[in-house]
Motif scaffolding. Structure first.
Motif, PDB file in Angstrom:
ATOM      1  N   GLU A 499       0.746  -1.270  -0.039  1.00  0.00           N
ATOM      2  CA  GLU A 499       0.051  -0.017   0.069  1.00  0.00           C
ATOM      3  C   GLU A 499       0.338   0.958   0.285  1.00  0.00           C
ATOM      4  N   ASP A 500       2.133   1.253   0.713  1.00  0.00           N
ATOM      5  CA  ASP A 500       2.645   2.710   0.755  1.00  0.00           C
ATOM      6  C   ASP A 500       3.870   2.487  -0.864  1.00  0.00           C
ATOM      7  N   GLU A 503      -0.173   0.416  -4.206  1.00  0.00           N
ATOM      8  CA  GLU A 503      -1.275   1.968  -3.853  1.00  0.00           C
ATOM      9  C   GLU A 503      -2.069   0.776  -2.669  1.00  0.00           C
ATOM     10  N   GLY A 504      -2.686   1.831  -1.960  1.00  0.00           N
ATOM     11  CA  GLY A 504      -4.064   1.456  -1.233  1.00  0.00           C
ATOM     12  C   GLY A 504      -4.830   1.886  -0.927  1.00  0.00           C
ATOM     13  N   ILE A 505      -5.737   1.577   0.013  1.00  0.00           N
ATOM     14  CA  ILE A 505      -6.894   2.608   0.684  1.00  0.00           C
ATOM     15  C   ILE A 505      -6.565   2.882   1.598  1.00  0.00           C
ATOM     16  N   ARG A 506      -6.551   3.991   1.597  1.00  0.00           N
ATOM     17  CA  ARG A 506      -5.791   4.830   3.070  1.00  0.00           C
ATOM     18  C   ARG A 506      -7.865   5.625   2.797  1.00  0.00           C
ATOM     19  N   PRO A 507      -7.803   6.082   4.369  1.00  0.00           N
ATOM     20  CA  PRO A 507      -8.877   7.054   5.579  1.00  0.00           C
ATOM     21  C   PRO A 507      -7.978   8.645   4.995  1.00  0.00           C
ATOM     22  N   ILE A 508      -9.271   9.194   3.828  1.00  0.00           N
ATOM     23  CA  ILE A 508      -8.862  11.018   3.826  1.00  0.00           C
ATOM     24  C   ILE A 508     -10.134  11.541   4.102  1.00  0.00           C
ATOM     25  N   TYR A 516     -12.768   6.481   2.784  1.00  0.00           N
ATOM     26  CA  TYR A 516     -11.578   5.585   2.478  1.00  0.00           C
ATOM     27  C   TYR A 516     -11.884   5.534   0.886  1.00  0.00           C
ATOM     28  N   VAL A 519      -5.455   5.273  -2.931  1.00  0.00           N
ATOM     29  CA  VAL A 519      -4.007   6.022  -3.152  1.00  0.00           C
ATOM     30  C   VAL A 519      -3.353   5.908  -3.614  1.00  0.00           C
ATOM     31  N   GLY A 521       0.653   5.123  -4.618  1.00  0.00           N
ATOM     32  CA  GLY A 521       1.902   4.956  -3.606  1.00  0.00           C
ATOM     33  C   GLY A 521       3.413   5.675  -4.063  1.00  0.00           C
TER      34      GLY A 521
END
Length: 705
Positions: A499-500, A503-508, A516, A519, A521
């Motif tokens: 994810e870093d 890409e990955g799901i991130r809280p925004i 979510y 986003v 990486g």
């Protein structure tokens, strides 16, 4: 000669035979040979250059041993005539001359004919200095090498005049030298001219004295070290001395040449009134043109027209619009002689100057003037390539960007984008600079770069303290130098994830609400930015083996497998298609003493080229010598060699980066006790007695503490 007859046109072979016979019979008399060359200018082309080596080799091979020297001397005369022939394609003439000189040197060896050898080396130097084809920087370096070889035979004591002549030619080459430090090159040229003047005195060799004063003036005009205003005033003084011998009545051509050079110096003069200085420059150029007519001296006429154009462009007195129009007229006149075919470098220079004038032009349509300037710069860049003329290339690209910024026609946004694209170039960082800073020779660095370009990604591996990250940063700096690419660095660690990196799901937070989203990486962001660039972009992954690489890379492993397949792509978890841009390079660094190295599996290893680096003691010596630290570095390297022999494992050797500090004399005890001893204690944990000999208290006396 039969093989030649079938391989090349008969008229070329007949022409060469006729010129050769005339050269041999007349001992290289231009009055005899030049009418033949003038009548056959259509044959002085690349076809002749292509066939000439075989033809000349046949001539030499057929000579009887007792006549070999005479034939070689005829070949030197043949080359001299080609080199000095003023009509037709200059590039071909010089290539023919160089071929002849180099073949003659196979007979005129230093051992058998030292004076002939030195003479030919000196003539070869002149030809290489003026050579048009090939790499300009390499040509000039070759000229310098030839002069230095000639000086091994032409000693001052035994051959004073020839020694002075070669010092003079060496000065010419150093003045034009591209590689190395420009300021040092010009200072070296000045030194060579001053040495020549010790023999070329006004009393004994007035012509040579005046010519050397003239060239010394050119060098002082370009001198970088010292006071700029004083240097230019010194140049003017040199030219004025030369004019005491080079009078218009006795030496009209040399008088005109020196007037032209005096004009160059007055144009750059800092002391005195700027407007008056430029007017004086114009006066000098106009005097030169009284002798340098287009009919009698076409190349010199074009050169002086170009210089006159530059002076009118900067002229302060009079009407500004008329001055610029006059400048444009001068440049256009120069281009009537400075054609791309015959004078490619001068053609490019004049196109560049014409671009400057059109950009400043006041009369006429502003939009058309800027478009004309852009056209001129783009033409100049056809010759001013990054490889052959890096400084001119960068300068022209910069002015092209400024012209696009002011461009009126077309789409304004696109013009500005072009401007930004052209202007945002990385500074040039040459391979020899990289070699000097890293301590690895250029041949080794070229191998590494080739491996990186072949695979697309490489890992620099070695024990701690060997400068892996430093080397990666310098390689990246070289790869992006002079282009619009960029480099970035990230560091992996055990918690680094897919994810870093991909890409990955991130809280925004949006409008006060938590959502979510997928986003991108760091790698996706890097690739997206690289897609907008033309040149190489480098991502450095420091400590690449400290993360779980199979997990971090995920399906990226498929793309890394064959970077040559430019169509290879994947669908990311988000449903987005993705492929690695062709201009992306990845450099990882890996500490071989780190136990997590086991996590780098064979599947990943085969996707990277691995570059091993180990402690380089020479870098340590060079650093302390360059920084003049005064530290006993040879004693330190001896101790480090003893430590690494005791370690007896190349993956755990003690590196040098601990000791690359200017204050090592003050810090050595702390570095050794707080950084080196803990590392050794961990390595020799099961054999501490072996470590005792390397404790500070047991080695400090070797440093004089």
């Amino acid at each position: 000669m039969d093989k030649l007859s079938t391989a090349f046109p008969a008229e070329y072979i007949a022409f060469l035979g006729k010129v050769w016979q005339a050269t041999s019979d007349s001992d290289g008399d231009g009055e005899v040979v030049y009418p033949i060359l003038e009548a056959n200018q259509d044959k002085l082309n690349r076809t002749l250059v292509a066939m000439y080596p075989n033809w000349a080799h046949n001539i030499l091979s057929q000579a009887a041993p007792e006549k070999a020297r005479n034939v070689a001397i005829d070949l030197v005369n043949f080359s001299d005539l080609f080199q000095l022939f003023p009509l037709g394609n200059r590039a071909s003439h010089l290539d023919l001359a160089i071929i002849g000189y180099e073949l003659a040197l196979t007979i005129l060896t230093r051992a058998d004919f030292p004076q002939d050898w030195a003479m030919t080396q000196n003539n070869l130097a002149v030809a290489y200095r003026d050579k048009i084809t090939g790499n300009r920087a390499e040509n000039i370096d070759e000229a310098i090498s030839c002069c230095q070889l000639a000086l091994e035979a032409y000693s001052r004591a035994d051959f004073p005049k020839k020694w002075a002549s070669t010092q003079y030619n060496l000065g010419l080459s150093y003045k034009d030298k591209i590689t190395g430090n420009r300021a040092e090159n010009i200072d070296e040229a000045i030194s060579c001219y001053q040495l020549a003047l010790e023999i070329y005195t006004r009393a004994d060799f007035p012509d040579n004295w005046a010519m050397t004063q003239n060239m010394l003036g050119l060098a002082y005009k370009d001198k970088i070290t010292g006071n700029r205003a004083e240097n230019i005033d010194e140049a003017i003084s040199c030219y004025e001395l030369a004019l005491e011998i080079y009078t218009r009545a006795d030496f009209p051509a040399n008088w005109a040449m020196t007037q032209n050079n005096l004009g160059l110096a007055y144009k750059d003069k800092i002391t005195g009134n700027r407007a008056e200085n430029i007017d004086e420059a114009i006066s000098c150029y106009e005097l030169a043109l009284e002798i340098y007519t287009r009919a009698d001296f076409p190349a010199n006429w074009a050169m002086t027209q170009n210089n006159l154009g530059l002076a009118y462009k900067d002229k302060i007195t009079g009407n500004r619009a008329e001055n610029i129009d006059e400048a444009i007229s001068c440049f256009q006149l120069a281009l009537e002689v400075y054609t791309r075919a015959d004078f490619p470098k001068n053609w490019a220079m004049t196109q560049y100057n014409l671009g400057l004038a059109y950009k400043d032009k006041i009369t006429g349509n502003r939009a058309e003037n800027i478009d004309e300037a852009i056209s001129c710069y783009e033409l100049a860049l056809e010759i001013y390539t990054r490889a052959d003329f890096p400084d001119n290339w960068a300068m022209t690209r910069n002015n092209l960007g400024l012209a696009y910024k002011d461009k009126i026609t077309g789409n304004r946004a696109e013009n500005i984008d072009t401007d930004v694209k052209i202007l945002e170039l990385q500074p040039e960082y040459l391979l020899n600079q990289c070699a000097q800073e890293t301590g690895f020779d250029e041949t080794e660095l070229i191998r590494w770069i080739h491996a990186l370009n072949r695979k697309g990604q490489t890992i620099i591996q070695g024990p701690p303290g060997t400068g892996k990250t430093f080397i990666a940063e310098r390689l990246a700096k070289h790869l992006i130098g002079g282009g619009d690419g960029f480099s970035d660095i990230i560091q992996f660690h055990p918690a680094y994830t897919y994810e870093d990196f991909i890409e990955g799901i991130r809280p925004i937070t949006q409008n006060g609400k938590l959502t979510y989203s997928i986003v991108p990486g760091r790698f996706l962001e890097f690739c997206e930015k690289a897609e907008a660039r033309e040149d190489t972009c480098v991502l450095i992954i420091d400590e690449i083996n400290r993360a779980n690489l199979s997990q971090v890379f995920g399906e990226l492993m498929y793309l890394l497998d064959d970077r040559q397949d430019t169509k290879r792509s994947i669908i990311l978890a988000s449903g987005t298609p993705f492929k690695i841009p062709t201009n992306v390079r990845i450099i990882g660094t890996m500490n071989t003493a780190d136990r997590s190295i086991a996590l780098v599996d064979n599947a990943l290893r085969r996707r990277f080229a691995f570059i091993p680096v180990y402690p380089n003691y020479e870098v340590l010596r060079q650093y302390h010598h360059r920084e003049e630290t005064g530290f006993p570095v040879n004693k330190l390297t001896s101790i480090l060699e003893d430590v690494n022999r005791a370690i007896n494992n190349k993956h755990y050797e003690l590196g040098i980066s601990f000791f690359l500090t200017k204050t090592l004399a003050q810090d050595i005890q702390d570095i050794w006790q707080m950084e080196i001893e803990p590392y050794l204690e961990e390595y020799f944990f099961d054999n501490l007695e072996k470590m005792d000999e390397f404790l500070w208290d047991n080695i400090k006396n070797k440093f004089g503490y």
